[in-house]
Motif scaffolding. Sequence first.
Motif, short mmCIF file in Angstrom:
data_model
loop_
_atom_site.label_atom_id
_atom_site.label_comp_id
_atom_site.label_asym_id
_atom_site.label_seq_id
_atom_site.Cartn_x
_atom_site.Cartn_y
_atom_site.Cartn_z
N CYS A 245 0.80 4.60 -2.44
CA CYS A 245 0.77 5.96 -1.88
C CYS A 245 1.86 6.83 -2.49
N ILE B 114 0.84 -1.20 0.00
CA ILE B 114 0.00 0.00 0.00
C ILE B 114 0.88 1.25 0.00
N SER B 115 2.02 1.19 0.67
CA SER B 115 2.94 2.34 0.70
C SER B 115 3.45 2.66 -0.70
N ASN C 216 -2.79 9.32 0.68
CA ASN C 216 -2.56 8.66 1.97
C ASN C 216 -3.08 7.22 1.94
N LYS C 217 -2.84 6.49 3.00
CA LYS C 217 -3.16 5.06 3.01
C LYS C 217 -4.66 4.78 2.97
N ASN C 218 -5.45 5.64 3.61
CA ASN C 218 -6.90 5.43 3.60
C ASN C 218 -7.46 5.53 2.18
N ILE C 219 -7.00 6.57 1.45
CA ILE C 219 -7.46 6.74 0.06
C ILE C 219 -6.93 5.60 -0.80
N ARG D 97 -6.39 2.53 0.10
CA ARG D 97 -7.23 1.34 0.34
C ARG D 97 -8.57 1.45 -0.39
N GLU D 98 -9.12 2.66 -0.44
CA GLU D 98 -10.37 2.87 -1.18
C GLU D 98 -10.17 2.55 -2.66
N GLU D 99 -9.06 3.01 -3.23
CA GLU D 99 -8.78 2.77 -4.64
C GLU D 99 -8.56 1.28 -4.91
N ASN E 120 -9.92 -1.18 -3.21
CA ASN E 120 -11.24 -1.82 -3.14
C ASN E 120 -12.04 -1.59 -4.43
#
Length: 633
Positions: free
Chosen positions: A113, A109-110, A119-122, A124-126, A128
């Motif tokens: 990013c 995930i990094s 950032n990591k939250n966005i 993860r959304e991408e 998904n």
Amino acid sequence: MNKKQEELLTILIAEDDYINVEDITNRLKCSERTIRNYTKYINNWLNTFSNIYITRKSNLGIKLIDEKKEKNILNQKLRMEIKRVNSNIHTQIEILNLLLISNKTKVTISDICNVLYINKNIAREEINKLANNLKEYNLDLTIKKNSGIVISGDEKNIRIMLVDHICKYIEKFRLNMEDLDIFHIVDIVVSKNIMNMIEEKLNFRFTDTSFRQLMVFFIINIIRIRQGNLLPLSEEYNYDKDNNIIEIIEEIDCKLNTNLAISLNKSEKIFLVSLIYSMNKEGIDKDRLYIDKETEYYTKNIIYLVSKESGINFYEDVLLYDQLAFHINTTLNQLKNNVNIKNPILEEIKGKYYFLFNIVLDVIKNNKYKNITEDEVGYITLYFQVSLERRSRKREDIKRISIVCPHSFGVSTLLKVKIEKRFPNLTIVETIREEDLNNNKFNENIDFLVALRDYINIDIPTFITTPLFTKEDENKLTDFISNIKVKETSYNVLNKLMISDYFIQEIDFDDIFEAIKYLATSLHKKHYVKQEYIQSIIDREKICPTCIGNGILLPHGDIKFVKQSIFCFARLKKPIQLENGQVISIIIMLPYKNDDREEFRELFKEIDLLIDDNEMIKQLNGCNIKDIKHILI
């Protein structure tokens, strides 16, 4: 170009003097070395379309040099670049590049990013979003502690998915293959040479869309083979029907081995054959077209069933059979080889030719080839529309024109027939591909070009149209050739079928399916339809939304549940936005019986006019609901 580079260029465009490098590093929160790298990248980008460049002077800083006053061009390019980089499809391409195209063995995930500056939250959304998208291709995306982010599934499905996404990206932003950072220039050159060799050896031309799709397939195949991701062994493919194909595949293998040190195994060769057979080609002479018994039967059967369902006699059109058999031959090859080719104008076809599209869709889904995709149903629909347009055309040749169409043969043929029918004073000399236009392989003895977009380097007057040549396009072309004719529009059938004011109403719903259910239930209560019609119309709308343009929805149910033909008009108090982003303000419901198809074909013609009648739509949305019938007279 990443977001920091865009920001740097935006700063330089706004400033006419030198800017201190330290000030820029503070604003962008990066090092001076990073600014130097950004400057080098931006200068390379600027060099592709302008004479602008960034210069640097000690003690002064950096500045944008614009000696030829090209900042307006730069602003336009930069806005498009920002739009591209911030698009959802660009984000998906960047993630897919990390996971499947680059040589990175482990992606976290990094990593995502860092590439996308999120950032990591966005991130993860991408991830998904992409995972949900991949389900369409029977692929899984998982995050494993030791392996990072992994996409797993059949290798052929992975390649098809990559080609679909990349081609959609290229089409959306009109990119050249060389504009894609994910591809190496050598792979691009070798693949383009192979494509030209295939066309020369087989003596036909792919459509622009298929040329691009097959070329991307070649590049993706090269990348995946180089990584060691080979196709599993499969049964021998029977391609004896074309004696040249074995020789061509062997020559492709030789070129790849010589230029890229890549060898094709048996499975890869079979896959290439299936791809070549599955791509749409420009019209081939009837004598050169191999049609087996299966293709012949299916083509004749679909023409017979569409004629029966529509009430239009298509089976006497010999040219329709020849052209449709040619396309169905390609479609059946796609089914056999599990190769799904996307139709870039499917939504336009579904909206513009809803009557024919849904008849063709019903015929296909209720017969042998239920797994033919909607993309192919769209193309097949165009051949029937071409036949309709051809029935009443007249020609009187005055001006000579050429059509440039990057889409399928069906699209270019429909465009050709429509123009011939509506402009008898035009002679269409030829239809050409963008590839031919760019290489000056076209007849220059013409008065003007008809194309889907403008071409900067072509010194010939060009009329820009949409692929389906709407009423608005017709009016613009009339102005273009300085031969203006005003055509009055009336909606006599539309008005006639408004039997009762009970079916002209304004309704208030937040959910589109609740609105449809309410209208269908109203029809059932007045005994125009059976109760089963209500569920059938909702089920169809969920599968295939019938947004036909200009804020109009045209839902319809199964005609076997219709007791009496009727026209139902509803205006929404508050427009409803659908999942596909389209906003609906008017719902037209048209349950009809087989016996009334002639009248309803006339009605659909009027609705076709209504879609392009912006002034009428404005009146219908703004008037007192009681005045609807009067307005349509």
